[in-house]
Scaffold this motif. Structure first.
Motif, PDB file in Angstrom:
ATOM      1  N   MET A  55      40.082  48.771  37.415  1.00 13.21           N
ATOM      2  CA  MET A  55      40.647  50.000  36.869  1.00 13.21           C
ATOM      3  C   MET A  55      39.593  51.088  36.948  1.00 13.21           C
ATOM      4  O   MET A  55      38.422  50.852  36.620  1.00 13.21           O
ATOM      5  N   VAL A  56      40.003  52.283  37.396  1.00 12.86           N
ATOM      6  CA  VAL A  56      39.025  53.359  37.571  1.00 12.86           C
ATOM      7  C   VAL A  56      39.656  54.712  37.255  1.00 12.86           C
ATOM      8  O   VAL A  56      40.862  54.917  37.460  1.00 12.86           O
ATOM      9  N   ASP A  90      34.678  57.635  27.842  1.00 15.53           N
ATOM     10  CA  ASP A  90      33.311  57.169  27.630  1.00 15.53           C
ATOM     11  C   ASP A  90      32.985  56.102  28.674  1.00 15.53           C
ATOM     12  O   ASP A  90      31.824  55.918  29.038  1.00 15.53           O
ATOM     13  N   LEU A  91      34.019  55.398  29.120  1.00 15.60           N
ATOM     14  CA  LEU A  91      33.936  54.448  30.221  1.00 15.60           C
ATOM     15  C   LEU A  91      34.934  54.876  31.289  1.00 15.60           C
ATOM     16  O   LEU A  91      36.039  55.319  30.959  1.00 15.60           O
ATOM     17  N   ASN A  92      34.552  54.729  32.544  1.00 12.73           N
ATOM     18  CA  ASN A  92      35.422  55.222  33.615  1.00 12.73           C
ATOM     19  C   ASN A  92      35.826  54.167  34.650  1.00 12.73           C
ATOM     20  O   ASN A  92      36.561  54.479  35.594  1.00 12.73           O
ATOM     21  N   ALA A  93      35.372  52.941  34.466  1.00 12.23           N
ATOM     22  CA  ALA A  93      35.775  51.877  35.385  1.00 12.23           C
ATOM     23  C   ALA A  93      35.575  50.528  34.705  1.00 12.23           C
ATOM     24  O   ALA A  93      34.744  50.395  33.797  1.00 12.23           O
ATOM     25  N   SER A  94      36.334  49.531  35.163  1.00 12.50           N
ATOM     26  CA  SER A  94      36.197  48.205  34.583  1.00 12.50           C
ATOM     27  C   SER A  94      36.836  47.148  35.477  1.00 12.50           C
ATOM     28  O   SER A  94      37.810  47.437  36.189  1.00 12.50           O
ATOM     29  N   VAL A  95      36.271  45.942  35.462  1.00 10.65           N
ATOM     30  CA  VAL A  95      37.064  44.781  35.855  1.00 10.65           C
ATOM     31  C   VAL A  95      38.141  44.680  34.785  1.00 10.65           C
ATOM     32  O   VAL A  95      37.826  44.692  33.593  1.00 10.65           O
ATOM     33  N   TYR A 135      44.982  51.523  38.747  1.00 15.44           N
ATOM     34  CA  TYR A 135      44.642  50.109  38.897  1.00 15.44           C
ATOM     35  C   TYR A 135      44.586  49.752  40.373  1.00 15.44           C
ATOM     36  O   TYR A 135      45.523  50.025  41.126  1.00 15.44           O
ATOM     37  N   GLY A 136      43.465  49.143  40.783  1.00 13.75           N
ATOM     38  CA  GLY A 136      43.297  48.783  42.180  1.00 13.75           C
ATOM     39  C   GLY A 136      43.314  47.280  42.406  1.00 13.75           C
ATOM     40  O   GLY A 136      42.900  46.498  41.540  1.00 13.75           O
TER      41      GLY A 136
END
Length: 344
Positions: free
Chosen positions: A134-135, A219-224, A242-243
């Motif tokens: 997710m980004v 505050d966060l811009n990407a995640s598994v 979502y990628g």
């Protein structure tokens, strides 16, 4: 419906389904966080006069450790497919024979003879989804369908990346990114995955089940991340997308099972049958934003859900999908060593 009428109707239904008569009492559920719909719980409580308590855990690994330790007091657990065989082998689950329950007829046939519980002697489906990336596309303008976002982070995302503390999800992603396959025994591949993770960690903000609010506020811009959780974030901040990593990504299913040492077995059986009703499976999907395995649930689901991008793998990436499996013990030990080093 008046109370007396409702009681009579409930009793008639239970007699027809060959399940235990209405039994006032308790049911103690142990489930992942933000994964149990409050309206589902309320509906079950009202239907069967059973008080439900939900306790949350953060990972399959922490859950099974608590169950093995004993003295937990839980009746129901929601293990992911890849850990179900371990629960069964260790004698931690009751052989509750869900296939004999009246609502089992609603389970999509493709989810019946599953490798982790063929014929469904121990488990019923909860939800299914994928593990991807997710980004925030307001910050990052590149390809979202790649694990490079996490493992070779672009400058604009460094320091704003979260990785969920889900060992197999994360290590599988790294293994596939370096050209291997999940549960590989190739030590060179495992070392390459380990090195890639350790190097990438310097660009991450956290290895955590970060609050949704941290993404919504950017505050966060990407995640598994998992598909349904990503959909919930997108609903609050449409910049997030979502990628599906082209290098490889996991399909999974979480399941519902009764613990071998459950104290409220009959109420637990009622719950398993209850969630296999289409309208109740839809409540689960509407809350979690994941797919379910119950035929006929679609007509009760939120209209935007079946066609959501997080629910539909693009055709060009379907070959990159694999179902998450149980690694052999020797491989799982290596995974654990890598994970321990990564999270220390």
């Amino acid at each position: 419906m008046k109370y007396a009428t409702r009681m009579a109707a409930a009793t008639a239904i239970l007699m027809a389904t060959a399940l235990p008569a209405l039994a006032a009492g308790q049911l103690n559920i142990y489930n992942f966080g933000l994964y149990t719909p409050p309206d589902l719980v309320k509906k079950f409580e009202q239907a069967y006069d059973v008080k439900v308590t939900v306790t949350e855990y953060d990972s399959n690994e922490s859950a099974i450790a608590k169950i093995e330790a004993g003295g937990h007091g839980f009746d129901i657990i929601m293990p992911s497919a890849y850990v179900v065989p371990t629960y069964i082998q260790k004698g931690l689950l009751l052989k509750s024979e869900p296939s004999s329950m009246s609502n089992f007829k609603n389970v999509d046939p493709k989810w019946v003879d599953v490798t982790w519980d063929s014929g469904r002697h121990y488990t019923v489906p909860w939800v299914w989804g994928t593990t991807g990336v997710m980004v925030n596309t307001k910050v990052y303008k590149g390809d979202i369908n790649t694990s490079a976002i996490i493992l070779d982070p672009p400058a604009e995302l460094k320091g704003k990346i979260n990785v969920v503390p889900a060992m197999n999800d994360v290590i599988d992603m790294a293994v596939e990114y370096v050209g291997g396959q999940q549960c590989t025994t190739d030590k060179a591949v495992l070392k390459a995955a380990r090195d890639k993770l350790i190097a990438a960690k310097a660009s991450w903000a956290s290895i955590d089940y970060a609050s949704f609010e941290k993404f919504i506020k950017e505050d966060l811009n990407a995640s598994v991340f998992w598909s349904g959780a990503a959909m919930r974030i997108r609903a609050e901040n449409p910049g997030f997308a979502y990628g599906y990593p082209k290098e490889g990504f996991s399909l999974w299913q979480d399941n519902v099972a009764i613990l071998a040492d459950a104290k409220n077995v009959e109420n637990a059986k009622l719950f398993l049958n209850f969630i296999m009703a289409p309208e109740n499976a839809a409540l689960i999907s509407n809350y979690t934003r994941y797919g379910n395995a119950i035929v006929g649930s679609e007509k009760f689901m939120d209209p935007e859900l079946p066609n959501a991008p997080e629910m539909n793998i693009p055709a060009k990436f379907k070959d990159a999908a694999h179902f998450q499996i149980t690694c052999p013990p020797d491989v799982q030990q290596i995974y654990t060593k890598i994970w321990t080093e990564l999270t220390k």
